[in-house]
Design a protein around this motif. Structure first.
Motif, short mmCIF file in Angstrom:
data_model
loop_
_atom_site.label_atom_id
_atom_site.label_comp_id
_atom_site.label_asym_id
_atom_site.label_seq_id
_atom_site.Cartn_x
_atom_site.Cartn_y
_atom_site.Cartn_z
N GLY A 1 -4.80 17.55 6.04
CA GLY A 1 -4.72 16.98 4.76
C GLY A 1 -5.92 16.03 4.49
N VAL A 2 -5.58 15.11 3.46
CA VAL A 2 -6.70 13.94 3.19
C VAL A 2 -5.77 12.62 2.65
N TRP A 3 -6.28 11.79 3.15
CA TRP A 3 -5.62 10.20 2.94
C TRP A 3 -5.90 9.81 1.41
N LYS A 4 -4.81 9.46 0.88
CA LYS A 4 -4.83 8.71 -0.51
C LYS A 4 -3.96 7.43 -0.31
N ILE A 5 -4.79 6.14 -0.71
CA ILE A 5 -3.97 4.96 -0.35
C ILE A 5 -4.40 4.18 -1.89
N ILE A 6 -3.06 4.04 -2.22
CA ILE A 6 -3.18 3.13 -3.53
C ILE A 6 -2.23 2.03 -3.57
N LYS B 1 -8.78 -6.87 10.47
CA LYS B 1 -9.25 -7.33 11.74
C LYS B 1 -9.40 -6.11 12.85
N ILE B 2 -8.24 -5.37 12.92
CA ILE B 2 -8.40 -4.08 13.85
C ILE B 2 -8.96 -3.20 13.36
N PHE B 3 -9.15 -2.75 12.03
CA PHE B 3 -10.21 -1.89 11.54
C PHE B 3 -11.53 -2.29 11.43
N ASP B 4 -11.99 -3.59 11.96
CA ASP B 4 -13.17 -4.05 11.84
C ASP B 4 -14.02 -3.74 10.53
N ASN B 5 -13.04 -3.97 9.40
CA ASN B 5 -13.50 -3.85 8.06
C ASN B 5 -12.96 -4.74 7.08
N LYS B 6 -13.78 -5.41 6.10
CA LYS B 6 -13.14 -6.15 5.02
C LYS B 6 -12.14 -5.26 4.15
N ASP B 7 -12.13 -4.00 4.15
CA ASP B 7 -11.31 -3.08 3.36
C ASP B 7 -9.97 -2.89 4.02
N GLY B 8 -9.91 -2.98 5.64
CA GLY B 8 -8.75 -2.76 6.20
C GLY B 8 -8.33 -1.44 6.06
N ILE B 9 -7.00 -1.30 5.64
CA ILE B 9 -6.62 0.32 5.83
C ILE B 9 -7.24 1.16 4.84
N TYR B 10 -7.63 0.57 3.81
CA TYR B 10 -8.49 1.45 2.90
C TYR B 10 -9.68 2.42 3.51
N ILE B 11 -10.18 1.92 4.83
CA ILE B 11 -11.13 2.71 5.55
C ILE B 11 -10.72 4.01 5.55
N LEU B 12 -9.43 4.35 5.61
CA LEU B 12 -9.04 5.76 5.57
C LEU B 12 -9.03 6.49 4.20
N ASN B 13 -8.98 5.75 3.35
CA ASN B 13 -8.90 6.51 1.88
C ASN B 13 -9.86 7.53 1.77
N ASN B 14 -9.28 8.69 1.21
CA ASN B 14 -10.20 10.00 1.01
C ASN B 14 -10.79 10.73 2.14
N LYS B 15 -10.29 10.36 3.39
CA LYS B 15 -10.89 10.93 4.59
C LYS B 15 -10.23 11.90 4.81
N LYS B 16 -10.68 12.84 5.73
CA LYS B 16 -9.80 14.05 6.21
C LYS B 16 -8.93 13.24 7.40
N VAL B 17 -7.77 13.56 7.45
CA VAL B 17 -6.89 12.92 8.39
C VAL B 17 -7.53 13.33 9.76
N TYR C 1 0.80 -0.92 -0.25
CA TYR C 1 0.09 0.06 -0.03
C TYR C 1 1.02 1.06 0.29
N ASP C 2 0.73 2.14 -1.04
CA ASP C 2 1.30 3.47 -0.80
C ASP C 2 0.29 4.40 -0.18
N ILE C 3 0.49 4.92 1.03
CA ILE C 3 -0.37 5.74 1.93
C ILE C 3 0.24 7.10 2.06
N TYR C 4 -0.36 8.16 1.56
CA TYR C 4 0.07 9.59 1.77
C TYR C 4 -1.03 10.29 2.09
N ILE C 5 -0.43 11.64 2.39
CA ILE C 5 -1.47 12.82 2.82
C ILE C 5 -1.21 13.80 1.86
#
Length: 115
Positions: free
Chosen positions: A110-115, A47-63, A3-7
């Motif tokens: 900022g806003v999260w972007k995950i690709i 598991k820890i984000f309680d979501n099948k999308d995992g880290i993508y739960i942050l994508n496009n959200k205000k930090v 995952y490339d994760i940036y703000i």
């Protein structure tokens, strides 16, 4: 795979940088609010984000609106690390999320972007 994760700045669409990010001998690239995270951790992230999308739960959200979510995820993990970054362990994921938390504190507007 990873995952490339940036703000990024939502107005300029550019990755935010900070003088506090990076290493002691940092260059401009090291100052970017960016983290590369191995996909090997995806099952724990789901598991820890309680979501099948995992880290993508942050994508496009205000930090600023995700800092508590990251802190809660970190608190669910133990400290047992494996010396090999690629091996899946809760401690390795926690270490990575602590880095993510650090850049989140630096880029709250900022806003999260995950690709």
């Amino acid at each position: 795979m990873s995952y490339d994760i940036y703000i990024y700045n939502p107005k300029t669409k550019k990755i935010i940088s900070s003088n506090y990010a990076g290493y002691i001998d940092s260059n401009d690239y090291d100052k970017l609010l960016y983290l590369n995270l191995t996909y090997n951790y995806s099952s724990i992230l789901q598991k820890i984000f309680d979501n099948k999308d995992g880290i993508y739960i942050l994508n496009n959200k205000k930090v600023s609106r995700t800092i508590d979510k990251i802190q809660n995820a970190i608190n669910k993990l133990n400290n047992q690390m494996n010396k090999d970054y690629w091996d899946v362990s809760e401690g390795n994921v926690k270490f990575a999320l602590l880095k993510l938390y650090q850049i989140a504190l630096l880029g709250q507007d900022g806003v999260w972007k995950i690709i």
